[in-house]
Design a protein around this motif. Structure first.
Motif, PDB file in Angstrom:
ATOM      1  N   GLY A   1      49.173  42.066 -10.244  1.00  0.00           N
ATOM      2  CA  GLY A   1      47.965  41.464 -10.484  1.00  0.00           C
ATOM      3  C   GLY A   1      48.006  40.443 -11.832  1.00  0.00           C
ATOM      4  O   GLY A   1      47.288  39.421 -11.419  1.00  0.00           O
ATOM      5  N   PRO A   2      48.313  40.980 -12.878  1.00  0.00           N
ATOM      6  CA  PRO A   2      48.004  39.979 -13.954  1.00  0.00           C
ATOM      7  C   PRO A   2      49.206  38.859 -14.036  1.00  0.00           C
ATOM      8  O   PRO A   2      49.124  37.971 -15.030  1.00  0.00           O
ATOM      9  CB  PRO A   2      48.228  41.195 -15.145  1.00  0.00           C
ATOM     10  N   ILE A   3      50.215  38.976 -13.149  1.00  0.00           N
ATOM     11  CA  ILE A   3      51.249  38.203 -13.611  1.00  0.00           C
ATOM     12  C   ILE A   3      51.679  37.128 -12.496  1.00  0.00           C
ATOM     13  O   ILE A   3      52.461  35.965 -12.439  1.00  0.00           O
ATOM     14  CB  ILE A   3      52.431  38.827 -13.885  1.00  0.00           C
ATOM     15  N   TRP A   4      51.255  37.569 -11.018  1.00  0.00           N
ATOM     16  CA  TRP A   4      51.701  36.777  -9.889  1.00  0.00           C
ATOM     17  C   TRP A   4      51.509  35.511 -10.079  1.00  0.00           C
ATOM     18  O   TRP A   4      52.436  34.347  -9.769  1.00  0.00           O
ATOM     19  CB  TRP A   4      51.130  37.232  -8.853  1.00  0.00           C
ATOM     20  N   ASP A   5      50.215  34.813 -10.399  1.00  0.00           N
ATOM     21  CA  ASP A   5      49.652  33.395 -10.473  1.00  0.00           C
ATOM     22  C   ASP A   5      50.634  32.610 -11.608  1.00  0.00           C
ATOM     23  O   ASP A   5      50.859  31.392 -11.497  1.00  0.00           O
ATOM     24  CB  ASP A   5      48.426  33.213 -10.702  1.00  0.00           C
ATOM     25  N   GLY A   6      50.804  33.543 -12.782  1.00  0.00           N
ATOM     26  CA  GLY A   6      51.896  32.824 -13.846  1.00  0.00           C
ATOM     27  C   GLY A   6      53.316  32.524 -13.145  1.00  0.00           C
ATOM     28  O   GLY A   6      53.748  31.575 -13.864  1.00  0.00           O
ATOM     29  N   ASN A   7      53.966  33.366 -12.338  1.00  0.00           N
ATOM     30  CA  ASN A   7      55.251  33.280 -11.873  1.00  0.00           C
ATOM     31  C   ASN A   7      55.105  32.062 -11.059  1.00  0.00           C
ATOM     32  O   ASN A   7      56.224  31.288 -10.890  1.00  0.00           O
ATOM     33  CB  ASN A   7      55.347  34.345 -10.974  1.00  0.00           C
ATOM     34  N   GLU A   8      54.023  31.705 -10.156  1.00  0.00           N
ATOM     35  CA  GLU A   8      54.044  30.426  -9.407  1.00  0.00           C
ATOM     36  C   GLU A   8      54.096  29.280 -10.125  1.00  0.00           C
ATOM     37  O   GLU A   8      54.456  28.020  -9.612  1.00  0.00           O
ATOM     38  CB  GLU A   8      52.990  30.308  -8.486  1.00  0.00           C
TER      39      GLU A   8
ATOM     40  N   LEU B   1      58.033  21.255 -24.040  1.00  0.00           N
ATOM     41  CA  LEU B   1      57.042  22.357 -23.217  1.00  0.00           C
ATOM     42  C   LEU B   1      57.901  23.400 -22.609  1.00  0.00           C
ATOM     43  O   LEU B   1      57.145  24.502 -22.410  1.00  0.00           O
ATOM     44  CB  LEU B   1      56.697  20.974 -22.197  1.00  0.00           C
ATOM     45  N   VAL B   2      59.102  23.220 -22.252  1.00  0.00           N
ATOM     46  CA  VAL B   2      59.879  24.441 -21.689  1.00  0.00           C
ATOM     47  C   VAL B   2      59.813  25.679 -22.764  1.00  0.00           C
ATOM     48  O   VAL B   2      59.519  26.710 -21.974  1.00  0.00           O
ATOM     49  CB  VAL B   2      61.389  24.074 -21.223  1.00  0.00           C
ATOM     50  N   PRO B   3      60.062  25.574 -23.774  1.00  0.00           N
ATOM     51  CA  PRO B   3      60.170  26.615 -24.752  1.00  0.00           C
ATOM     52  C   PRO B   3      58.557  27.338 -24.707  1.00  0.00           C
ATOM     53  O   PRO B   3      58.482  28.594 -25.114  1.00  0.00           O
ATOM     54  CB  PRO B   3      60.509  26.206 -25.937  1.00  0.00           C
ATOM     55  N   ILE B   4      57.554  26.567 -24.636  1.00  0.00           N
ATOM     56  CA  ILE B   4      56.177  26.821 -24.589  1.00  0.00           C
ATOM     57  C   ILE B   4      55.974  27.700 -23.370  1.00  0.00           C
ATOM     58  O   ILE B   4      55.378  28.831 -23.496  1.00  0.00           O
ATOM     59  CB  ILE B   4      55.172  25.597 -24.664  1.00  0.00           C
ATOM     60  N   VAL B   5      56.434  27.109 -22.331  1.00  0.00           N
ATOM     61  CA  VAL B   5      56.288  28.099 -20.944  1.00  0.00           C
ATOM     62  C   VAL B   5      56.725  29.457 -21.126  1.00  0.00           C
ATOM     63  O   VAL B   5      56.366  30.438 -20.875  1.00  0.00           O
ATOM     64  CB  VAL B   5      56.715  27.164 -19.812  1.00  0.00           C
ATOM     65  N   LEU B   6      58.069  29.493 -21.714  1.00  0.00           N
ATOM     66  CA  LEU B   6      58.985  30.639 -21.896  1.00  0.00           C
ATOM     67  C   LEU B   6      58.470  31.793 -22.724  1.00  0.00           C
ATOM     68  O   LEU B   6      58.172  32.832 -22.449  1.00  0.00           O
ATOM     69  CB  LEU B   6      60.329  30.382 -22.377  1.00  0.00           C
ATOM     70  N   VAL B   7      57.511  31.120 -23.837  1.00  0.00           N
ATOM     71  CA  VAL B   7      56.815  32.083 -24.908  1.00  0.00           C
ATOM     72  C   VAL B   7      55.774  32.584 -24.161  1.00  0.00           C
ATOM     73  O   VAL B   7      55.512  33.768 -24.350  1.00  0.00           O
ATOM     74  CB  VAL B   7      56.509  31.119 -26.148  1.00  0.00           C
ATOM     75  N   TYR B   8      54.799  31.776 -23.594  1.00  0.00           N
ATOM     76  CA  TYR B   8      53.604  32.353 -23.011  1.00  0.00           C
ATOM     77  C   TYR B   8      53.958  33.361 -21.850  1.00  0.00           C
ATOM     78  O   TYR B   8      53.200  34.296 -21.684  1.00  0.00           O
ATOM     79  CB  TYR B   8      52.479  31.291 -22.643  1.00  0.00           C
ATOM     80  N   GLN B   9      54.981  32.957 -20.903  1.00  0.00           N
ATOM     81  CA  GLN B   9      55.327  33.937 -20.008  1.00  0.00           C
ATOM     82  C   GLN B   9      55.879  35.267 -20.460  1.00  0.00           C
ATOM     83  O   GLN B   9      55.422  36.413 -20.128  1.00  0.00           O
ATOM     84  CB  GLN B   9      56.210  33.160 -19.195  1.00  0.00           C
ATOM     85  N   GLY B  10      56.811  35.059 -21.763  1.00  0.00           N
ATOM     86  CA  GLY B  10      57.067  36.550 -22.107  1.00  0.00           C
ATOM     87  C   GLY B  10      56.274  37.242 -22.845  1.00  0.00           C
ATOM     88  O   GLY B  10      56.165  38.383 -22.745  1.00  0.00           O
ATOM     89  N   TRP B  11      55.114  36.626 -23.580  1.00  0.00           N
ATOM     90  CA  TRP B  11      54.016  37.284 -24.143  1.00  0.00           C
ATOM     91  C   TRP B  11      53.196  37.763 -23.100  1.00  0.00           C
ATOM     92  O   TRP B  11      52.712  39.134 -23.118  1.00  0.00           O
ATOM     93  CB  TRP B  11      53.090  36.127 -24.878  1.00  0.00           C
TER      94      TRP B  11
ATOM     95  N   TYR C   1      54.275  39.149 -20.228  1.00  0.00           N
ATOM     96  CA  TYR C   1      54.867  40.195 -19.456  1.00  0.00           C
ATOM     97  C   TYR C   1      54.884  41.279 -20.726  1.00  0.00           C
ATOM     98  O   TYR C   1      54.820  42.909 -20.236  1.00  0.00           O
ATOM     99  CB  TYR C   1      56.451  40.048 -19.331  1.00  0.00           C
ATOM    100  N   LYS C   2      54.730  40.938 -21.898  1.00  0.00           N
ATOM    101  CA  LYS C   2      54.903  41.952 -23.066  1.00  0.00           C
ATOM    102  C   LYS C   2      53.569  42.723 -22.950  1.00  0.00           C
ATOM    103  O   LYS C   2      53.370  43.892 -23.124  1.00  0.00           O
ATOM    104  CB  LYS C   2      55.045  41.516 -24.543  1.00  0.00           C
TER     105      LYS C   2
ATOM    106  N   GLU D   1      53.065  48.179 -19.590  1.00  0.00           N
ATOM    107  CA  GLU D   1      52.864  49.618 -19.389  1.00  0.00           C
ATOM    108  C   GLU D   1      53.211  49.620 -17.780  1.00  0.00           C
ATOM    109  O   GLU D   1      52.806  48.841 -16.945  1.00  0.00           O
ATOM    110  CB  GLU D   1      51.594  49.942 -19.829  1.00  0.00           C
ATOM    111  N   ARG D   2      53.247  51.011 -17.357  1.00  0.00           N
ATOM    112  CA  ARG D   2      53.124  51.501 -16.168  1.00  0.00           C
ATOM    113  C   ARG D   2      51.833  51.464 -15.550  1.00  0.00           C
ATOM    114  O   ARG D   2      50.749  51.870 -16.469  1.00  0.00           O
ATOM    115  CB  ARG D   2      53.822  52.788 -15.852  1.00  0.00           C
ATOM    116  N   ILE D   3      51.542  51.133 -14.105  1.00  0.00           N
ATOM    117  CA  ILE D   3      50.204  51.312 -13.524  1.00  0.00           C
ATOM    118  C   ILE D   3      49.926  52.599 -13.289  1.00  0.00           C
ATOM    119  O   ILE D   3      50.610  53.517 -12.861  1.00  0.00           O
ATOM    120  CB  ILE D   3      50.335  50.641 -12.370  1.00  0.00           C
ATOM    121  N   THR D   4      48.707  53.120 -13.651  1.00  0.00           N
ATOM    122  CA  THR D   4      47.934  54.438 -13.204  1.00  0.00           C
ATOM    123  C   THR D   4      46.965  54.469 -12.523  1.00  0.00           C
ATOM    124  O   THR D   4      46.350  53.223 -12.338  1.00  0.00           O
ATOM    125  CB  THR D   4      47.611  55.202 -14.857  1.00  0.00           C
TER     126      THR D   4
END
Length: 334
Positions: free
Chosen positions: A49-56, A308-318, A320-321, A325-328
């Motif tokens: 849920g929190p990441i799918w739209d960022g992946n696109e 711009l590419v490093p910026i994309v990588l940084v916010y994408q990595g942030w 995911y960080k 955590e696992r979903i409960t």
């Protein structure tokens, strides 16, 4: 400068590789909703849920890079795959709407309807990406004016269909490997472990069939450079499946990721220096040289990409960080 043409070819390969890795497990999770009850579907959707739209974003960035660096390829490709891209866009829009609307009304039929929309919106693009990539490798009826002379159904020959099924199977297994890192429900993990191995074996078989069909059905460069990424990808997929079976979740996901890297690099290596191959006349193929923007444009874009590419990588990595955590079950209450 020819070096900039190669640099942008490499950058596009990197962008598509990142897209297939990240959106690949998104598609896989979406396809895994099949046969699940409401609670299980909600847990799976919550995992991405929190990441799918960022992946696109990677798909949009890859398309933008193609438009700016190789505008003739962009124009020919989007006219060639017009109906396929329309269907893909329709599926992705439906998928995005489904993520938002499934929880807006408590009725079970309402949620189930939108969940099936997510399944459709994940399966169809996965297949279509394989079909598109295989057609690029196989060659298309492109004339000397860079115009595609075929129609949508000309794209659906046996080899592209095999590729579409292989892509869907690999993404399905990749999604299962991702979920092993995200779920906490023991019963769901046990079922996923059992079925995931089966998905992995099917993916490996289709991967090998696709690899063999590529050698027989295309005119890609038959060299060690072309074979190596595909072979490494197959080995990585085999290692991933074995790790998955042994419950080694992190190696399973890492090697699943590397298998996608292998197949993507293998396809683009087979194309180089072409981007779209003409099966009417090799001289009419669109290459990184005859379909590129001017050197001045490429130089300006290279500077922009370095920023711009490093910026994309940084916010994408942030991102995911933050959501590592696992979903409960408690997460479903929020």
């Amino acid at each position: 400068m020819e070096i900039l043409n190669i640099v942008w070819f490499v950058l596009i390969v990197v962008l598509f590789t990142g897209f297939f890795i990240l959106e690949g497990f998104d598609y896989g999770v979406g396809m895994l909703l099949i046969g699940k009850n409401d609670y299980e579907r909600s847990m799976l959707i919550r995992a991405i849920g929190p990441i799918w739209d960022g992946n696109e974003v990677w798909m949009i960035t890859a398309g933008g890079a193609m438009f700016a660096a190789f505008p003739h390829v962009y124009a020919t490709m989007f006219s060639t795959f017009y109906l396929a891209l329309f269907l893909m866009l329709l599926a992705l829009i439906l998928r995005g709407v489904a993520f938002e609307l499934r929880t807006k009304y408590p009725a079970s039929d309402w949620r189930k309807t939108w969940d099936y929309a997510i399944i459709f919106g994940s399966l169809l693009p996965a297949i279509l990406w394989g079909v598109a990539m295989a057609n690029l490798l196989q060659g298309l009826p492109i004339n000397d004016k860079m115009h595609y002379l075929g129609n949508f159904f000309d794209l659906l020959t046996p080899y592209p269909i095999i590729a579409g099924l292989a892509f869907a199977a690999v993404f399905l297994y990749h999604g299962a490997a991702f979920l092993m890192l995200k779920l906490s429900d023991e019963s769901m993990l046990l079922e996923l472990k059992r079925k995931g191995v089966q998905f992995g074996i099917i993916a490996l078989i289709l991967y090998i069939v696709f690899f063999a069909a590529t050698g027989f059905s295309t005119n890609v460069t038959k060299s060690l450079i072309w074979y190596t990424p595909f072979v490494i990808g197959a080995i990585c997929l085999l290692i991933s499946i074995n790790s998955y079976k042994l419950g080694r979740q992190i190696p399973a996901f890492i090697f699943s990721t590397l298998s996608i890297v292998g197949i993507t690099i293998g396809m683009f290596t087979g194309l180089f220096p072409n981007l779209m191959v003409s099966n009417l006349n090799q001289d009419w193929s669109l290459t990184i040289y005859n379909a590129a923007s001017t050197p001045h444009t490429l130089a300006i874009m290279t500077g922009a990409a370095l920023v711009l590419v490093p910026i994309v990588l940084v916010y994408q990595g942030w991102t995911y960080k933050i959501f590592k955590e696992r979903i409960t079950p408690n997460d479903l209450k929020h």
